[in-house]
Design an enzyme around this catalytic site. Structure first.
Site, PDB file in Angstrom:
ATOM      1  N   CYS A   1       0.803  -1.230   0.000  1.00  0.00           N
ATOM      2  CA  CYS A   1       0.000   0.000   0.000  1.00  0.00           C
ATOM      3  C   CYS A   1       0.840   1.287   0.000  1.00  0.00           C
ATOM      4  O   CYS A   1       0.393   2.315  -0.519  1.00  0.00           O
ATOM      5  CB  CYS A   1      -0.969  -0.007   1.172  1.00  0.00           C
ATOM      6  SG  CYS A   1      -0.268  -0.620   2.695  1.00  0.00           S
TER       7      CYS A   1
ATOM      8  N   HIS B   1      -2.268   6.776   3.439  1.00  0.00           N
ATOM      9  CA  HIS B   1      -0.826   6.800   3.699  1.00  0.00           C
ATOM     10  C   HIS B   1      -0.252   8.084   3.081  1.00  0.00           C
ATOM     11  O   HIS B   1      -0.425   8.335   1.876  1.00  0.00           O
ATOM     12  CB  HIS B   1      -0.140   5.590   3.069  1.00  0.00           C
ATOM     13  CG  HIS B   1      -0.425   4.291   3.756  1.00  0.00           C
ATOM     14  ND1 HIS B   1      -1.159   4.190   4.912  1.00  0.00           N
ATOM     15  CD2 HIS B   1      -0.023   3.016   3.447  1.00  0.00           C
ATOM     16  CE1 HIS B   1      -1.212   2.908   5.284  1.00  0.00           C
ATOM     17  NE2 HIS B   1      -0.545   2.186   4.415  1.00  0.00           N
TER      18      HIS B   1
HETATM   19  P1  NAP Z   1      -7.409 -11.173   7.966  1.00  0.00           P
HETATM   20  O1  NAP Z   1      -8.407 -10.144   8.306  1.00  0.00           O
HETATM   21  O2  NAP Z   1      -6.767 -11.947   9.053  1.00  0.00           O
HETATM   22  O3  NAP Z   1      -8.127 -12.196   6.950  1.00  0.00           O
HETATM   23  C1  NAP Z   1      -7.468 -13.352   6.512  1.00  0.00           C
HETATM   24  C2  NAP Z   1      -8.377 -14.128   5.581  1.00  0.00           C
HETATM   25  O4  NAP Z   1      -7.678 -15.323   5.209  1.00  0.00           O
HETATM   26  C3  NAP Z   1      -9.698 -14.563   6.220  1.00  0.00           C
HETATM   27  O5  NAP Z   1     -10.698 -14.613   5.244  1.00  0.00           O
HETATM   28  C4  NAP Z   1      -9.367 -15.968   6.707  1.00  0.00           C
HETATM   29  O6  NAP Z   1     -10.512 -16.788   6.805  1.00  0.00           O
HETATM   30  C5  NAP Z   1      -8.487 -16.455   5.572  1.00  0.00           C
HETATM   31  N1  NAP Z   1      -7.641 -17.555   5.998  1.00  0.00           N
HETATM   32  C6  NAP Z   1      -6.897 -17.656   7.122  1.00  0.00           C
HETATM   33  N2  NAP Z   1      -6.300 -18.868   7.183  1.00  0.00           N
HETATM   34  C7  NAP Z   1      -6.704 -19.548   6.074  1.00  0.00           C
HETATM   35  C8  NAP Z   1      -6.459 -20.846   5.583  1.00  0.00           C
HETATM   36  N3  NAP Z   1      -5.664 -21.711   6.228  1.00  0.00           N
HETATM   37  N4  NAP Z   1      -7.041 -21.211   4.416  1.00  0.00           N
HETATM   38  C9  NAP Z   1      -7.834 -20.358   3.748  1.00  0.00           C
HETATM   39  N5  NAP Z   1      -8.106 -19.111   4.170  1.00  0.00           N
HETATM   40  C10 NAP Z   1      -7.552 -18.713   5.326  1.00  0.00           C
HETATM   41  O7  NAP Z   1      -6.206 -10.571   7.097  1.00  0.00           O
HETATM   42  P2  NAP Z   1      -6.185  -9.230   6.206  1.00  0.00           P
HETATM   43  O8  NAP Z   1      -5.772  -8.097   7.051  1.00  0.00           O
HETATM   44  O9  NAP Z   1      -7.467  -9.149   5.446  1.00  0.00           O
HETATM   45  O10 NAP Z   1      -4.995  -9.534   5.198  1.00  0.00           O
HETATM   46  C11 NAP Z   1      -5.140 -10.473   4.139  1.00  0.00           C
HETATM   47  C12 NAP Z   1      -3.941 -10.429   3.223  1.00  0.00           C
HETATM   48  O11 NAP Z   1      -3.795  -9.140   2.664  1.00  0.00           O
HETATM   49  C13 NAP Z   1      -2.611 -10.729   3.909  1.00  0.00           C
HETATM   50  O12 NAP Z   1      -1.803 -11.412   2.987  1.00  0.00           O
HETATM   51  C14 NAP Z   1      -2.049  -9.366   4.218  1.00  0.00           C
HETATM   52  O13 NAP Z   1      -0.655  -9.392   4.312  1.00  0.00           O
HETATM   53  C15 NAP Z   1      -2.507  -8.601   2.989  1.00  0.00           C
HETATM   54  N6  NAP Z   1      -2.671  -7.156   3.187  1.00  0.00           N
HETATM   55  C16 NAP Z   1      -3.383  -6.655   4.226  1.00  0.00           C
HETATM   56  C17 NAP Z   1      -3.578  -5.279   4.321  1.00  0.00           C
HETATM   57  C18 NAP Z   1      -4.423  -4.687   5.396  1.00  0.00           C
HETATM   58  O14 NAP Z   1      -4.640  -3.485   5.331  1.00  0.00           O
HETATM   59  N7  NAP Z   1      -4.929  -5.443   6.334  1.00  0.00           N
HETATM   60  C19 NAP Z   1      -3.038  -4.441   3.380  1.00  0.00           C
HETATM   61  C20 NAP Z   1      -2.344  -4.981   2.328  1.00  0.00           C
HETATM   62  C21 NAP Z   1      -2.168  -6.340   2.245  1.00  0.00           C
HETATM   63  P3  NAP Z   1     -11.277 -16.997   8.224  1.00  0.00           P
HETATM   64  O15 NAP Z   1     -12.123 -15.770   8.452  1.00  0.00           O
HETATM   65  O16 NAP Z   1     -12.083 -18.203   8.000  1.00  0.00           O
HETATM   66  O17 NAP Z   1     -10.216 -17.168   9.280  1.00  0.00           O
END
Ligand code: NAP
Length: 349
Positions: A149, A241
């Site tokens: 981001c 940001h």
């Molecule tokens: P999050 O809220 O923890 O969500 C993770 C997602 O992955 C949930 O849908 C979860 O499902 C699923 N998941 C977890 N373990 C899994 C498994 N073993 N098999 C299949 N699905 C699984 O994380 P997030 O913040 O959205 O981030 C997601 C991705 O985007 C990450 O790679 C992160 O680095 C990237 N990212 C995040 C941001 C941000 O602002 N947060 C920004 C840029 C990039 P359940 O609900 O069933 O657990």
């Protein structure tokens, strides 16, 4: 276009997944028909599996979907990936191996030599790697990624200046707490404070910037030779940001030429009038105290980058400020724009 293209979201129940669902609601080309998550959520209705964390209510169109495991099978050909980074490598490769086009927001494949790291206004030509990826991996699907981001903000701000020959840049970011996901940074840490560390962020900004602003020659990515130094900080801002940027150029154009270059900058998304493309991707603000996240970040649906305060830097030559929406232009909106570009390239057929 008559019928919409069905799409799936891997990691739909998570923070980024929810941003995808909200950004895709009422999209003119795409319609979310499939939601994947972990086995903890699989089998439940989306509304029961998900704590909706965004402003407004869960889109009614997805609330009744039954969440599936992140396994290829009955998912649509096009899937957006927002899965947890710890599992994204295997999941995304399994989908690409099963002929799916995976448009990923995860960091896992960004720096692979056969994966495009796209900012469509800047390096749409990098999509030409698709054939090599398929040949090397022996699959008919495809993985395409969008940057971190903060990298999006920096690269969009630097791209109009490439014509003047960028040799070095130093960027200091002030990053919103929404970029840390949910529950994110503890309020005890972030209230009335600055946290001068975001794990892995500075390295990502430095290396991704060179790949995006670099070329694509003889079937390979050629990193931009500029040197990039990043300082990344978390600040008590909700969305947006901000980056202060010092840049050294190999020529010495007057400042007005740089401002004109920001204003004139356009890319393939604007030429093709893609649905999520901002009409003007880099907006230069002449006011002496703008852009500001609270005042500017939601403009242009969060898809433009705002620059301002271009002035002389006694060390590098020029310095200025840039702002972008981290969860829109830096995540879901970026991936959707990538998919729109791919549609116009025939990569979703
Ligand atoms: P999050 O809220 O923890 O969500 C993770 C997602 O992955 C949930 O849908 C979860 O499902 C699923 N998941 C977890 N373990 C899994 C498994 N073993 N098999 C299949 N699905 C699984 O994380 P997030 O913040 O959205 O981030 C997601 C991705 O985007 C990450 O790679 C992160 O680095 C990237 N990212 C995040 C941001 C941000 O602002 N947060 C920004 C840029 C990039 P359940 O609900 O069933 O657990």
């Amino acid at each position: 276009m008559s019928a919409k293209i069905p799409v799936g979201v891997l990691g739909a129940t998570g923070m980024v997944g929810q941003h995808f669902l909200r950004f895709l609601a009422n999209h003119p080309w795409f319609e979310v028909t499939w939601a994947g998550a972990s086995d903890r959520s699989a089998g439940k209705k989306f509304r029961d599996a998900t704590s909706w964390r965004l402003d407004g209510v869960m889109p009614e169109s997805v609330a009744g979907l039954t969440v599936e495991e992140c396994k290829p099978g009955n998912a649509p050909k096009l899937v957006f990936s927002a899965t947890d980074a710890s599992v994204a490598t295997e999941i995304e490769q399994a989908f690409a191996g099963a002929e799916h086009v995976v448009v990923s927001n995860s960091r896992n494949h960004r720096m692979e030599s056969d994966v495009a790291l796209l900012v469509p206004e800047i390096n749409a030509d990098h999509l030409a790697i698709a054939a090599a990826q398929r040949a090397r991996r022996g699959w008919k699907g495809l993985i395409v990624t969008n940057p971190n981001c903060s990298t999006v903000v920096l690269t969009m701000a630097l791209a109009p200046l490439r014509q003047f020959g960028i040799t070095r840049t130093v960027v200091t970011t002030m990053q919103a707490i929404s970029g840390a996901g949910y529950p994110g940074v503890s309020s005890m840490d972030i209230n009335a404070n600055v946290v001068p560390f975001i794990g892995g962020e500075e390295e990502k900004v430095e290396i991704e910037t060179q790949k995006i602003l670099g070329g694509f020659e003889q079937g390979a990515f050629v990193p931009h030779p500029m040197r990039v130094s990043a300082h990344c900080n978390r600040v008590p801002v909700l969305d947006g940001h901000t980056a202060t940027i010092s840049v050294e150029l190999s020529s010495e154009p007057p400042e007005q030429e740089l401002i004109a270059a920001f204003a004139a900058f356009r890319g393939v998304p604007q030429e093709r009038n893609l649905p999520s493309a901002p009409a003007v991707p880099v907006i230069y603000m002449p006011e002496k105290d703008r852009p500001q996240p609270r005042r500017d970040v939601e403009r242009e649906r969060g898809m433009a980058v705002f620059c301002g305060r271009l002035r002389t830097c006694p060390v590098f030559g020029y310095k200025f400020i840039a702002l972008g929406h981290n969860t829109v232009r830096g995540a879901a909106g970026a991936a959707v724009l990538n998919a729109e570009l791919m549609k116009t390239e025939g990569l979703l057929d």
